[in-house]
Design a protein around this motif. Structure first.
Motif, PDB file in Angstrom:
ATOM      1  N   HIS A 298      36.037  52.410  43.928  1.00 10.17           N
ATOM      2  CA  HIS A 298      36.687  52.841  45.167  1.00 10.17           C
ATOM      3  C   HIS A 298      38.161  52.435  45.162  1.00 10.17           C
ATOM      4  N   ALA A 299      38.873  52.879  44.145  1.00 10.23           N
ATOM      5  CA  ALA A 299      40.302  52.589  44.072  1.00 10.23           C
ATOM      6  C   ALA A 299      41.031  53.306  45.203  1.00 10.23           C
ATOM      7  N   HIS A 300      42.073  52.691  45.704  1.00  7.94           N
ATOM      8  CA  HIS A 300      42.869  53.273  46.789  1.00  7.94           C
ATOM      9  C   HIS A 300      43.964  54.145  46.183  1.00  7.94           C
ATOM     10  N   ASN A 301      43.982  55.407  46.576  1.00  2.00           N
ATOM     11  CA  ASN A 301      44.961  56.352  46.061  1.00  2.00           C
ATOM     12  C   ASN A 301      46.175  56.371  46.975  1.00  2.00           C
ATOM     13  N   VAL A 302      47.335  56.090  46.400  1.00  2.00           N
ATOM     14  CA  VAL A 302      48.578  55.986  47.161  1.00  2.00           C
ATOM     15  C   VAL A 302      49.605  56.919  46.538  1.00  2.00           C
ATOM     16  N   SER A 303      50.281  57.714  47.376  1.00  2.00           N
ATOM     17  CA  SER A 303      51.340  58.604  46.900  1.00  2.00           C
ATOM     18  C   SER A 303      52.665  58.180  47.509  1.00  2.00           C
TER      19      SER A 303
ATOM     20  N   THR B  86      56.389  53.056  39.898  1.00  2.00           N
ATOM     21  CA  THR B  86      56.019  53.988  38.841  1.00  2.00           C
ATOM     22  C   THR B  86      54.547  54.347  38.959  1.00  2.00           C
ATOM     23  N   THR B  87      54.200  55.524  38.476  1.00  2.00           N
ATOM     24  CA  THR B  87      52.810  55.959  38.502  1.00  2.00           C
ATOM     25  C   THR B  87      51.970  55.039  37.620  1.00  2.00           C
ATOM     26  N   GLY B  88      50.814  54.632  38.137  1.00  2.00           N
ATOM     27  CA  GLY B  88      49.942  53.764  37.347  1.00  2.00           C
ATOM     28  C   GLY B  88      48.821  53.198  38.175  1.00  2.00           C
ATOM     29  N   SER B  89      47.946  52.448  37.493  1.00  2.00           N
ATOM     30  CA  SER B  89      46.832  51.768  38.155  1.00  2.00           C
ATOM     31  C   SER B  89      47.192  50.305  38.312  1.00  2.00           C
ATOM     32  N   TYR B  90      47.105  49.803  39.534  1.00  2.00           N
ATOM     33  CA  TYR B  90      47.475  48.427  39.842  1.00  2.00           C
ATOM     34  C   TYR B  90      46.297  47.739  40.532  1.00  2.00           C
ATOM     35  N   TYR B  91      46.365  46.421  40.593  1.00  2.00           N
ATOM     36  CA  TYR B  91      45.288  45.703  41.253  1.00  2.00           C
ATOM     37  C   TYR B  91      45.844  44.494  41.992  1.00  2.00           C
ATOM     38  N   THR B  92      45.093  44.060  42.979  1.00  2.00           N
ATOM     39  CA  THR B  92      45.370  42.824  43.695  1.00  2.00           C
ATOM     40  C   THR B  92      44.116  41.970  43.653  1.00  2.00           C
ATOM     41  N   LYS B  93      44.291  40.684  43.357  1.00  2.00           N
ATOM     42  CA  LYS B  93      43.152  39.780  43.275  1.00  2.00           C
ATOM     43  C   LYS B  93      43.202  38.803  44.438  1.00  2.00           C
ATOM     44  N   TYR B  94      42.112  38.777  45.212  1.00  2.00           N
ATOM     45  CA  TYR B  94      41.972  37.836  46.317  1.00  2.00           C
ATOM     46  C   TYR B  94      41.078  36.687  45.859  1.00  2.00           C
ATOM     47  N   HIS B  95      41.499  35.461  46.156  1.00  2.00           N
ATOM     48  CA  HIS B  95      40.764  34.275  45.742  1.00  2.00           C
ATOM     49  C   HIS B  95      40.202  33.609  46.993  1.00  2.00           C
TER      50      HIS B  95
ATOM     51  N   ARG C 256      35.898  29.470  48.108  1.00  2.00           N
ATOM     52  CA  ARG C 256      34.861  28.943  47.227  1.00  2.00           C
ATOM     53  C   ARG C 256      35.085  29.313  45.763  1.00  2.00           C
ATOM     54  N   GLY C 257      36.261  29.855  45.468  1.00  2.00           N
ATOM     55  CA  GLY C 257      36.626  30.037  44.079  1.00  2.00           C
ATOM     56  C   GLY C 257      36.284  31.373  43.463  1.00  2.00           C
ATOM     57  N   CYS C 258      35.804  32.330  44.252  1.00  2.00           N
ATOM     58  CA  CYS C 258      35.449  33.632  43.680  1.00  2.00           C
ATOM     59  C   CYS C 258      36.604  34.622  43.847  1.00  2.00           C
ATOM     60  N   ASP C 259      36.575  35.657  43.044  1.00  2.00           N
ATOM     61  CA  ASP C 259      37.638  36.652  43.040  1.00  2.00           C
ATOM     62  C   ASP C 259      37.128  37.991  43.539  1.00  2.00           C
ATOM     63  N   SER C 260      37.960  38.650  44.351  1.00  2.00           N
ATOM     64  CA  SER C 260      37.734  40.049  44.706  1.00  2.00           C
ATOM     65  C   SER C 260      38.926  40.840  44.181  1.00  2.00           C
ATOM     66  N   VAL C 261      38.657  41.803  43.309  1.00  2.00           N
ATOM     67  CA  VAL C 261      39.723  42.598  42.700  1.00  2.00           C
ATOM     68  C   VAL C 261      39.685  43.995  43.296  1.00  2.00           C
ATOM     69  N   VAL C 262      40.800  44.408  43.898  1.00  2.00           N
ATOM     70  CA  VAL C 262      40.919  45.723  44.525  1.00  2.00           C
ATOM     71  C   VAL C 262      41.970  46.521  43.756  1.00  2.00           C
ATOM     72  N   TYR C 263      41.642  47.773  43.428  1.00  2.00           N
ATOM     73  CA  TYR C 263      42.518  48.610  42.610  1.00  2.00           C
ATOM     74  C   TYR C 263      43.274  49.615  43.468  1.00  2.00           C
TER      75      TYR C 263
END
Length: 725
Positions: A514-519, A536-545, A548-555
């Motif tokens: 469920h990547a977020h599409n941004v124009s 620039t056009t590309g796939s990027y991600y943000t990591k939430y910590h 309790r030490g776990c990661d959520s990666v959103v694209y």
């Protein structure tokens, strides 16, 4: 970002937060360990890897068919992205020029700005001529610069026609300059150590040409280290392919048959690139011993010790039969610690191996004041990680079983940040799978851990020294350092967790579906939730910590839309074939409206004459252009017979009339002496009756108008025009 996108991200974060509240208190994630196998679409093995400040792993992998891909993993081994990179110069025709093959990326470094430099070489072909190539094909060095998302920042080429170069080593100095080891593969085999600044200028280029009888070992990667004084120490391998002789008083000479290998050590002034010192040490000759294979010893790590001594860590064979060194026949493989003083002179040699066994050094890294070595036991293929202090003594050791126990398997180890355990890659060049073991914070992994007893030996170095020298030769920058295009495509990796221990108060959540599409429009930037700005056009991600030490990666899939202001339709054309005619518009838009019909193609085929219009429209704007399609291709040429440049605003400028349907190419006007007084290749430009700023006299002038029919046939017209004031 729109409201739905923000809501989706908040839901993902809420899931991570709720999952982290299952157990009260801090989640002891540092007790987790994993053994994971990854499978790709081709054979692959890890060439080199680095860890980020967040304990993410970035690895460059290669396969025997010379395909390179780079992958990024979370601290738990989950794939964040994986991309294949190759030269973006496709071979369209059999005689395409230039084109590239055999591209091999040999290593990588992480820059101070958290971007990545990948380096290696490619084989460049010349133009196909009479069964050969001109210029002839050759090797050239490549540098690929990636951002943390795997997008290409830039590519660089170092080489030139009629040379052969490869980049075998790289590091970044404290001042940000890059040090590049450019290995020469052509006579007289003068390699170069280059210093490149932030502006991509070559600061200095130090030639490295060994004296006669010696040459570099192409299979050995140089190791480069910046010292605390700003100077640079380099270690590489040399070979002598002629026998050498030891002469002793009152004894017969001893012949050492080739090949003879040497550790070649030298120091370079970091500011000027001048050679400070050079030392070489011959390795034990193995010809005519029980070692039947042509083994090449090599240094794999350099450390500066307290007090200024230098430690060179190497993989090599040492004698174990107790005989005089030149009579030894029985050898065993060891990891060795070759210690010199600050001027490169030998002080100590320590050899390390498992008790009762032998080992092969895989790689080395620094952890505080200690050096960490990863070796492979050559008998049972177990991986052993052990630490040594500044005195070369073993302080701790751990052993792990192998997931890939083939003869060609290799390993690469990394230290987790804050010394919180290890990452250990393992692969085989001819396997489609590679393996990653992640230990807990104490370096343990019960899935694969085995008992081990490492021993060290304090040994002499009785072999020849200082045989190899660099003659003084003038610098010769015979290569170009230029931009190079790389293409990127996804390289999917499937992963299978073989064994793990994970304290399950929370789990990582990587949302790849469920990547977020941004124009965004050209010259705009998009700010990711972590405040990173992208344009620039590309796939990027943000990591939430989570706490309790776990990661959520959103694209985020960011697309930069082309401005409709660039839209241009093809010139007017003609229809003389029942097959129709193709109308074309500027490419790069998602859709086009051709006379109201919306299609994704920039090419539109018509079968009747008339006026056609094309529109490109997106959130950045809208633009329409027209094309006239005529029923014939050749039209009469119209040109004025007179004009009056008297400043009254009427007929002051001589131009090609708009009534001309042919394609304009150029207009030339001459005075009666044959002097060119006006020339243009632009249809809208006209003559105002002046030459070099001076008004020309009333009279008759000759014009020459060059045009083409809509079918491309040249049509010219010559005549006279009167200038009347």
């Amino acid at each position: 970002m729109d409201m739905l996108s923000r809501l989706a991200i908040n839901i993902i974060l809420l899931v991570g937060i709720l999952s982290s509240t299952i157990v009260e208190g801090q989640c002891p994630k540092d007790s987790n360990y994993y053994s994971i196998t990854y499978t790709g679409g081709n054979t692959n093995y890890v060439q080199e890897a680095v860890t980020t400040s967040h304990n993410e792993i970035v690895a460059v992998l290669q396969n025997p068919s010379n395909s390179t891909f780079v992958a990024k993993f979370t601290s738990n081994g989950n794939v964040i992205w994986s991309n294949e990179y190759s030269p973006d110069y496709p071979m369209v025709y059999w005689n395409s020029f230039p084109w590239y093959e055999k591209t091999k990326m040999e290593g990588m470094i992480m820059a101070k700005d958290s971007t990545y430099y990948i380096y290696g070489s490619t084989y460049e072909h010349g133009r196909a001529v009479s069964g050969g190539e001109d210029p002839p094909s050759h090797w050239a060095g490549l540098i690929l610069h990636l951002d943390k998302y795997g997008s290409v920042i830039s590519g660089r080429y170092i080489g030139n026609w009629r040379t052969d170069y490869a980049i075998n080593g790289m590091m970044q100095l404290g001042n940000g300059n890059l040090i590049v080891y450019l290995r020469s593969l052509f006579y007289p085999f003068t390699s170069k150590l280059l210093c490149i600044d932030d502006a991509n200028g070559i600061v200095w280029a130090t030639p490295l040409q060994p004296n006669t009888l010696y040459s570099e070992v192409a299979e050995v990667k140089p190791v480069i280290k910046e010292l605390s004084n700003g100077n640079i120490v380099v270690a590489n391998g040399m070979v002598r392919n002629l026998a050498d002789t030891l002469f002793q008083p009152w004894l017969p000479p001893v012949i050492f048959p080739p090949p003879l290998y040497y550790f070649n050590l030298f120091q370079i002034d970091g500011k000027s690139g001048t050679l400070v010192w050079q030392r070489s040490s011959q390795c034990p000759p193995l010809t005519n011993t029980h070692i039947t294979k042509n083994f090449i010893p090599q240094i794999k790590g350099i450390s500066e010790l307290p007090g200024g001594n230098i430690s060179f860590l190497a993989d090599m064979y040492l004698p174990i039969d107790g005989l005089i060194y030149y009579n030894s026949q029985d050898f065993s493989k060891r990891a060795v610690n070759f210690i010199t003083n600050s001027d490169g002179y030998f002080i100590k040699l320590y050899a390390y191996h498992q008790k009762g066994g032998s080992c092969s050094l895989q790689n080395v890294w620094q952890a505080g004041n200690k050096q960490v070595l990863l070796v492979k036991d050559t008998t049972n293929q177990q991986r052993i990680i052990f630490e040594i202090d500044e005195n070369g003594q073993i302080t701790s050791s751990k052993s792990f079983s192998s997931a890939i126990s083939t003869e060609l398997s290799s390993d690469f180890g990394l230290q987790q940040k804050s010394n919180a355990g290890y990452f250990i890659f393992q692969g085989d060049p001819y396997s489609t799978s590679f393996h990653l073991d992640i230990t807990n914070a104490k370096g343990n992994d019960s899935c694969i851990q085995r008992p081990v007893a490492m021993v060290s030996e304090d040994l002499p170095w009785p072999w020849f020294v200082d045989k190899v020298h660099f003659p003084t030769i003038p610098p010769d920058v015979d290569m170009r350092y230029s931009l190079f295009n790389f293409s990127r495509k996804s390289y999917p990796l499937s992963q299978n967790t073989i064994c793990q221990y994970q304290y399950t108060c929370c789990t990582d959540f990587i949302d790849t579906l469920h990547a977020h599409n941004v124009s965004i429009c050209e010259n705009e930037t998009y700010t990711l939730p972590d405040n990173s700005r992208v344009n620039t056009t590309g796939s990027y991600y943000t990591k939430y910590h989570t706490e309790r030490g776990c990661d959520s990666v959103v694209y985020f899939n960011v697309k930069v839309l082309k401005s409709p202001s660039h839209l241009t339709a093809s010139p007017d054309t003609c229809l003389e074939s029942p097959a129709g005619v193709q109308l074309k518009a500027t490419g790069g838009y998602d859709s086009y409206s051709w006379n109201g019909l919306v299609i994704p193609d920039s090419v539109y085929t018509v079968h009747s004459v008339g006026t056609y219009w094309v529109t490109a429209e997106n959130i950045c704007g809208s633009k329409t252009d027209t094309i006239h399609v005529y029923d014939h291709c050749k039209f009469p040429i119209y040109f004025p017979t007179a004009f009056t440049p008297n400043g009254d605003g009427v007929n002051d400028v001589l131009r090609v009339p708009l009534a001309n349907k042919n394609k304009f190419r150029r207009l030339s006007i001459y005075n009666r002496w044959g002097q060119l007084v006006f020339y243009t290749t632009t249809r809208d430009a006209g003559w105002d009756g002046k030459f070099n700023g001076l008004a020309q006299a009333t009279g008759v002038y000759v014009y020459f108008l060059e045009m083409e029919t809509l079918a491309g046939e040249k049509v010219n017209q010559k005549g006279t025009v009167a200038l009347i004031r």
